[in-house]
Write an enzyme that holds these catalytic residues in place. Sequence first.
Site, mmCIF file in Angstrom:
data_model
loop_
_atom_site.group_PDB
_atom_site.id
_atom_site.type_symbol
_atom_site.label_atom_id
_atom_site.label_comp_id
_atom_site.label_asym_id
_atom_site.label_seq_id
_atom_site.Cartn_x
_atom_site.Cartn_y
_atom_site.Cartn_z
ATOM 1 N N VAL A 110 0.746 -1.143 0.063
ATOM 2 C CA VAL A 110 -0.233 0.048 0.168
ATOM 3 C C VAL A 110 0.849 1.170 -0.121
ATOM 4 O O VAL A 110 0.336 2.223 0.006
ATOM 5 C CB VAL A 110 -0.778 0.063 1.513
ATOM 6 C CG1 VAL A 110 -1.695 -1.249 1.091
ATOM 7 C CG2 VAL A 110 0.049 0.254 2.468
ATOM 8 N N ASP A 111 2.121 1.166 0.050
ATOM 9 C CA ASP A 111 3.126 2.317 0.247
ATOM 10 C C ASP A 111 3.271 3.204 -1.093
ATOM 11 O O ASP A 111 4.056 4.126 -0.820
ATOM 12 C CB ASP A 111 4.383 1.592 0.680
ATOM 13 C CG ASP A 111 5.206 0.557 -0.437
ATOM 14 O OD1 ASP A 111 4.831 0.773 -1.450
ATOM 15 O OD2 ASP A 111 5.531 -0.273 0.408
ATOM 16 N N HIS A 126 -4.557 -4.104 -2.594
ATOM 17 C CA HIS A 126 -4.715 -3.960 -1.323
ATOM 18 C C HIS A 126 -4.962 -2.587 -0.902
ATOM 19 O O HIS A 126 -4.849 -1.943 0.269
ATOM 20 C CB HIS A 126 -3.795 -4.376 -0.252
ATOM 21 C CG HIS A 126 -3.603 -6.041 -0.144
ATOM 22 N ND1 HIS A 126 -2.545 -6.699 0.671
ATOM 23 C CD2 HIS A 126 -4.634 -7.026 -0.546
ATOM 24 C CE1 HIS A 126 -2.873 -7.779 0.395
ATOM 25 N NE2 HIS A 126 -3.815 -8.198 -0.066
ATOM 26 N N CYS A 134 -15.076 7.842 2.716
ATOM 27 C CA CYS A 134 -16.153 7.861 3.471
ATOM 28 C C CYS A 134 -16.716 6.681 3.349
ATOM 29 O O CYS A 134 -17.365 6.510 2.189
ATOM 30 C CB CYS A 134 -17.019 8.885 3.583
ATOM 31 S SG CYS A 134 -18.239 8.982 4.724
ATOM 32 N N CYS A 160 -15.576 13.246 7.173
ATOM 33 C CA CYS A 160 -15.950 13.475 5.882
ATOM 34 C C CYS A 160 -16.721 14.829 6.011
ATOM 35 O O CYS A 160 -17.585 15.265 7.067
ATOM 36 C CB CYS A 160 -17.202 12.678 5.614
ATOM 37 S SG CYS A 160 -17.985 12.806 3.816
ATOM 38 N N SER A 202 5.509 -14.063 0.011
ATOM 39 C CA SER A 202 5.374 -15.632 0.570
ATOM 40 C C SER A 202 4.246 -16.146 -0.293
ATOM 41 O O SER A 202 4.021 -17.409 -0.319
ATOM 42 C CB SER A 202 5.032 -15.500 2.118
ATOM 43 O OG SER A 202 3.693 -14.784 2.289
HETATM 44 ZN ZN ZN Z 1 -19.235 11.027 4.005
#
Ligand code: ZN
Length: 259
Positions: A110-111, A126, A134, A160, A202
Amino acid sequence: MGTHAKQSSATAELAQLIAGAESVVALTGAGISVPSGIPDFRSPGTGLWERVDPMEVAHIDAFERDPERFWSFYAQRFDVLAHKQPNDAHRALAALERAGLLQAVVTQNVDQLHRKAGTRELVEVHGSIAGCVCLHCGAQVSREQAQSRIAADPAGVPRCDDCGAPLKPQVVLFGEPLPERALTRAQELCARADVLLCIGSSLEVYPVAALPELTLARGGALAIVTKGPTPFDGVAGVRLDDDVVEELQALLAALGVAA
Ligand code: ZN
C-alpha cells in the site's frame, strides 16, 4: 563459489524467459519494500508493529468500533509510509516496463513506492495510502487533506466534509474484501501472462495467492524472487532467493536494460 555459479545461471534463465515472453507481469509483496525501510509486519519485533497486533489494530472492526483509537495508530503509519522512498528493486521494475519487457505490476503493498519509482501500469490489490474514503457516502479525499483534518480534529479523526462520518484509509484493512476492480484486473493480467514474476511475496495470503494458479493454468511460467519458502517453489520455472535488489539488478544487466 557454487552458489554464485548457480545464481548467475538462474538469472540468465530468468532473463531468457522474459526476453522470449510476450506478456510478463510482476506480482510484488512486502519483501520488495523491506530495503526501503518498511518492515514486513509478519517479521516480529519490527518498527511500528512492535507493540501492536496489526490484525487487531488495522482491522475494519477496530476502525468501526473506535475510530479515535484506530487513527491514533494509523495517522502515524500514514506519516511514516508517506516519507519512504523506492529502492533499486522498484526502479528495476519501472526500467523493465520502460524497455517494453514488463506489462504491469500487481502489488500487495500500500506504500505507493512502485508509483514513486515510475511504474505506470500498477494494480494495487490492497489499496494504497493515496487517500481516504467515507464508508457512509463514498466521498474521497487525498492523504494530504486527511492529514490536515487529523491535525485539526480534537480527537485526531479525519471526518467527511459531506456527512461527518470518520474517514477510512483507502487501504484494505483486515476483515475487508479486496477492491473488486483491482482484483479483476489482476486476475486478467495473470491469466494472460507468459511469465509471472513473483517478488518479495510469500504467496500465502488469499486471494492474491491464487493469482499464480491462473498463470500456470494458461501454460505460463512462474519465476519467484523471494527469501523464504512459498507454496509454489516446486512448480516455479526459476527460483531466486537472494536479496531482491541484487537479484533484479542482475536481471537488468542480463537483459541489457539500463537501470
Ligand atoms: Zn461522507
